[in-house]
Design a protein around this motif. Structure first.
Motif, PDB file in Angstrom:
ATOM      1  N   ARG A   1       0.834  -1.206   0.000  1.00 26.48           N
ATOM      2  CA  ARG A   1       0.000   0.000   0.000  1.00 26.48           C
ATOM      3  C   ARG A   1       0.872   1.261   0.000  1.00 26.48           C
ATOM      4  NH1 ARG A   1      -2.972  -2.575   4.201  1.00 26.48           N
ATOM      5  NH2 ARG A   1      -2.609  -0.815   5.585  1.00 26.48           N
ATOM      6  N   LEU A   2       1.931   1.254   0.792  1.00 26.06           N
ATOM      7  CA  LEU A   2       2.815   2.420   0.824  1.00 26.06           C
ATOM      8  C   LEU A   2       3.544   2.606  -0.495  1.00 26.06           C
ATOM      9  CD1 LEU A   2       4.365   2.273   4.389  1.00 26.06           C
ATOM     10  CD2 LEU A   2       2.925   4.063   3.418  1.00 26.06           C
TER      11      LEU A   2
ATOM     12  N   THR B   1       3.643  14.975   3.454  1.00 28.43           N
ATOM     13  CA  THR B   1       4.047  14.692   4.830  1.00 28.43           C
ATOM     14  C   THR B   1       3.704  13.245   5.174  1.00 28.43           C
ATOM     15  OG1 THR B   1       1.907  15.312   5.764  1.00 28.43           O
ATOM     16  CG2 THR B   1       3.567  17.083   5.534  1.00 28.43           C
ATOM     17  N   VAL B   2       4.254  12.777   6.301  1.00 32.59           N
ATOM     18  CA  VAL B   2       3.945  11.433   6.786  1.00 32.59           C
ATOM     19  C   VAL B   2       2.439  11.289   6.975  1.00 32.59           C
ATOM     20  CG1 VAL B   2       4.183   9.864   8.758  1.00 32.59           C
ATOM     21  CG2 VAL B   2       6.190  11.050   7.855  1.00 32.59           C
TER      22      VAL B   2
ATOM     23  N   ARG C   1       6.038   6.115   8.992  1.00 33.71           N
ATOM     24  CA  ARG C   1       7.318   6.767   9.284  1.00 33.71           C
ATOM     25  C   ARG C   1       8.462   5.742   9.222  1.00 33.71           C
ATOM     26  NH1 ARG C   1       5.568   9.328  13.432  1.00 33.71           N
ATOM     27  NH2 ARG C   1       5.161  11.273  12.357  1.00 33.71           N
ATOM     28  N   GLU C   2       8.252   4.556   9.820  1.00 35.30           N
ATOM     29  CA  GLU C   2       9.288   3.520   9.825  1.00 35.30           C
ATOM     30  C   GLU C   2       9.570   3.012   8.409  1.00 35.30           C
ATOM     31  OE1 GLU C   2       7.932   0.554  12.576  1.00 35.30           O
ATOM     32  OE2 GLU C   2       7.859   2.001  14.222  1.00 35.30           O
ATOM     33  N   TYR C   3       8.530   2.735   7.644  1.00 36.78           N
ATOM     34  CA  TYR C   3       8.727   2.238   6.281  1.00 36.78           C
ATOM     35  C   TYR C   3       9.335   3.306   5.374  1.00 36.78           C
ATOM     36  CZ  TYR C   3       6.458  -2.243   7.030  1.00 36.78           C
ATOM     37  OH  TYR C   3       6.169  -3.512   7.450  1.00 36.78           O
TER      38      TYR C   3
ATOM     39  N   PRO D   1       8.932  17.167   7.875  1.00 36.24           N
ATOM     40  CA  PRO D   1       9.589  16.590   6.697  1.00 36.24           C
ATOM     41  C   PRO D   1       8.555  16.131   5.668  1.00 36.24           C
ATOM     42  CG  PRO D   1      10.402  15.569   8.720  1.00 36.24           C
ATOM     43  CD  PRO D   1       9.235  16.437   9.094  1.00 36.24           C
ATOM     44  N   THR D   2       8.932  16.243   4.409  1.00 37.33           N
ATOM     45  CA  THR D   2       8.065  15.736   3.341  1.00 37.33           C
ATOM     46  C   THR D   2       8.847  14.707   2.531  1.00 37.33           C
ATOM     47  OG1 THR D   2       8.716  17.559   1.885  1.00 37.33           O
ATOM     48  CG2 THR D   2       6.671  17.845   3.152  1.00 37.33           C
ATOM     49  N   TYR D   3       8.099  13.870   1.837  1.00 34.64           N
ATOM     50  CA  TYR D   3       8.674  12.788   1.048  1.00 34.64           C
ATOM     51  C   TYR D   3       8.059  12.821  -0.338  1.00 34.64           C
ATOM     52  CZ  TYR D   3       9.993  11.079   5.657  1.00 34.64           C
ATOM     53  OH  TYR D   3      10.523  10.975   6.917  1.00 34.64           O
TER      54      TYR D   3
END
Length: 165
Positions: free
Chosen positions: A24-25, A37-38, A53-55, A73-75
């Motif tokens: 899914r992630l 963001t997370v 966050r961990e993945y 933080p952004t991804y």
């Protein structure tokens, strides 16, 4: 920014077990068009924020995502990772002959665009013509992008042939 959205991005194949958190992630990340963001990613993937966050830390280590150190933080998806993954898949799933045949077809299609518009690249087409030929120019850009991937896959196949000889 490192990757940014791209209309030329190839479809992404999810390597994780169907309906797992990782799957899914990964699917959510593959669809990102801008940094998130997370919390935003967790909501889209229907996952717990701490799990996301961990993945995400693992995905950053693997190069799947790029972390921007703003607050919070952004991804964003790393288009270079997905591009390379596509090239490796092409090289793995197709023979050298199939890759070369398709690359030749793409070269012919690109040549047709070059002849039609009397230009070397889509960017060389006059603005007045470009407006009326938007679909052609998009197809031309897509063919050039696909050809780059096939040429890279060909190089992988050729290096495998040399190593096994």
């Amino acid at each position: 920014m490192g990757s940014g959205p791209s209309c030329e991005s190839p479809p992404v194949e999810n390597p994780f077990t169907e309906d797992s958190v990782e799957a899914r992630l990964y699917e959510t990340i593959a669809q990102l068009q801008s940094p998130r963001t997370v919390s935003e990613i967790a909501a889209r993937a229907d996952c717990d924020r701490q799990t996301v966050r961990e993945y995400l830390q693992s995905f950053v280590s693997l190069g799947v995502v790029i972390k921007h150190r703003n607050e919070p933080p952004t991804y964003e998806r790393n288009d270079a990772y997905f591009e390379w993954d596509t090239v490796k898949t092409l090289a793995h799933e197709h023979s050298l002959a199939e890759i070369e045949e398709h690359a030749q077809t793409l070269l012919e299609r690109i040549q047709e665009y070059q002849d039609r518009y009397d230009a070397e690249t889509p960017d060389d087409v006059a603005d007045t013509t470009a407006e009326s030929a938007e679909a052609d120019l998009a197809g031309w850009r897509a063919a050039r992008s696909e050809l780059r991937r096939y040429e890279q896959a060909r190089q992988i196949r050729l290096s495998k042939s040399e190593n096994s000889a």
